[in-house]
Enzyme design. Structure first.
Site, PDB file in Angstrom:
ATOM      1  N   TYR A 143      13.725 -10.205  37.118  1.00 26.96           N
ATOM      2  CA  TYR A 143      13.763 -10.427  35.675  1.00 26.96           C
ATOM      3  C   TYR A 143      12.350 -10.706  35.163  1.00 26.96           C
ATOM      4  CZ  TYR A 143      14.385 -15.469  36.965  1.00 26.96           C
ATOM      5  OH  TYR A 143      14.278 -16.731  37.494  1.00 26.96           O
ATOM      6  N   CYS A 144      12.138 -10.339  33.904  1.00 29.41           N
ATOM      7  CA  CYS A 144      10.830 -10.422  33.253  1.00 29.41           C
ATOM      8  C   CYS A 144       9.727  -9.824  34.132  1.00 29.41           C
ATOM      9  CB  CYS A 144      10.493 -11.861  32.883  1.00 29.41           C
ATOM     10  SG  CYS A 144       9.168 -12.020  31.657  1.00 29.41           S
ATOM     11  N   PRO A 145       9.880  -8.555  34.525  1.00 32.06           N
ATOM     12  CA  PRO A 145       8.887  -7.945  35.412  1.00 32.06           C
ATOM     13  C   PRO A 145       7.543  -7.745  34.718  1.00 32.06           C
ATOM     14  CG  PRO A 145      10.406  -6.289  34.597  1.00 32.06           C
ATOM     15  CD  PRO A 145      10.938  -7.616  34.129  1.00 32.06           C
TER      16      PRO A 145
END
Length: 273
Positions: A143-145
């Protein structure tokens, strides 16, 4: 001690215990306040540590999901409160096992480009965990790469972001210290599943693969607590006397808090229209 700690005196503000039960919006207001204070030279460069219970911080794109109300219901079903941050990025999980560190610097005399800010935080995390072989590149499926995902053996445990206001820069990292990284990722996976419901969108949201994420305790094979990391960080800085906001700084904090609270309210209302 990292070189940037040796070159100047630093302010240390630990909210790893005191802010846990309070809204994470207060932390974004605190960093905005410090950006202005540090950027104007009214405060020394600052390290602030902070922890918040069971919150998912959404990015600007997240609130544009076609079924954002169902997405937020999914977060609430997992026991998490959604808020919208005042900067870019995508959804991240905060809980008692996630330590956030803000490194607040001034550009008043010397410009600091974005990559330098990221490298400074990477250096700091490497100093805190010298036994770890830490990589910085995008972990697809997390997540949130981003290009400064921090990982060990291909599994992400941290992400870095930046906030810039009035010549001040807050470089922020979230460290998944203990608990299950994959369980946190499942929360965000369910959020996107409920928020998208299979619809195609112009913005490409990450396809979360929980196995790509882990905590430092899992990755290093030893029990690590948030408070241990805070103590190590404080020692790394040379153990400066703690300095929370002073009375003459609280009015400015109130201004930024009102601003982030109002922005969050408008974003969430717009999401549910």
């Amino acid at each position: 001690m990292p070189l940037f700690f040796e070159e100047t005196s630093w302010r240390f503000w630990d909210q790893s215990l005191s802010a846990k039960s309070r809204s994470a919006l207060e932390s974004f207001a605190a960093d905005d306040t410090l950006c202005e204070l540090v950027g104007s030279g009214k405060s020394a460069p600052t390290v602030r540590t902070w922890v918040h219970d069971n919150t998912v911080v959404l990015g600007i794109q997240d609130h544009r999901l076609p079924h954002i109300d169902e997405g937020m219901d999914a977060l609430k079903a997992h026991g998490f409160k959604p808020i919208v941050r005042n900067s870019g990025g995508l959804a991240v999980v905060l809980d008692a096992g996630v330590l956030n560190i803000s490194l607040v610097l001034s550009e008043k005399d010397n410009a600091i480009d974005i990559s330098t800010g990221y490298e400074l935080m990477l250096d700091l995390v490497e100093e805190l965990f010298p036994e770890a072989a830490i990589d910085a590149y995008e972990i697809v499926g997390s997540y949130c790469p981003g290009s400064y995902d921090l990982s060990i053996g291909g599994r992400k445990f941290a992400g870095i972001s930046q906030r810039r206001i009035r010549r001040g820069i807050a470089v922020q990292v979230y460290l998944c210290v203990d608990g299950s990284g994959s369980e946190r990722a499942k929360v965000i996976r369910d959020f996107y599943k409920a928020g998208l419901q299979g619809e195609e969108t112009k913005f490409i949201y990450p396809e979360i693969k929980p196995e790509t994420m882990a905590s430092l305790s899992e990755l290093l094979g030893r029990n690590i607590t948030v408070q241990e990391v805070v103590i190590d960080l404080h020692a790394l800085m040379g153990a400066p006397a703690p300095m929370p906001l002073q009375p003459n700084e609280t009015e400015l904090y109130g201004f930024y808090l009102d601003r982030v609270v109002e922005r969050n309210r408008k974003m969430l209302e717009r999401s549910l229209e």
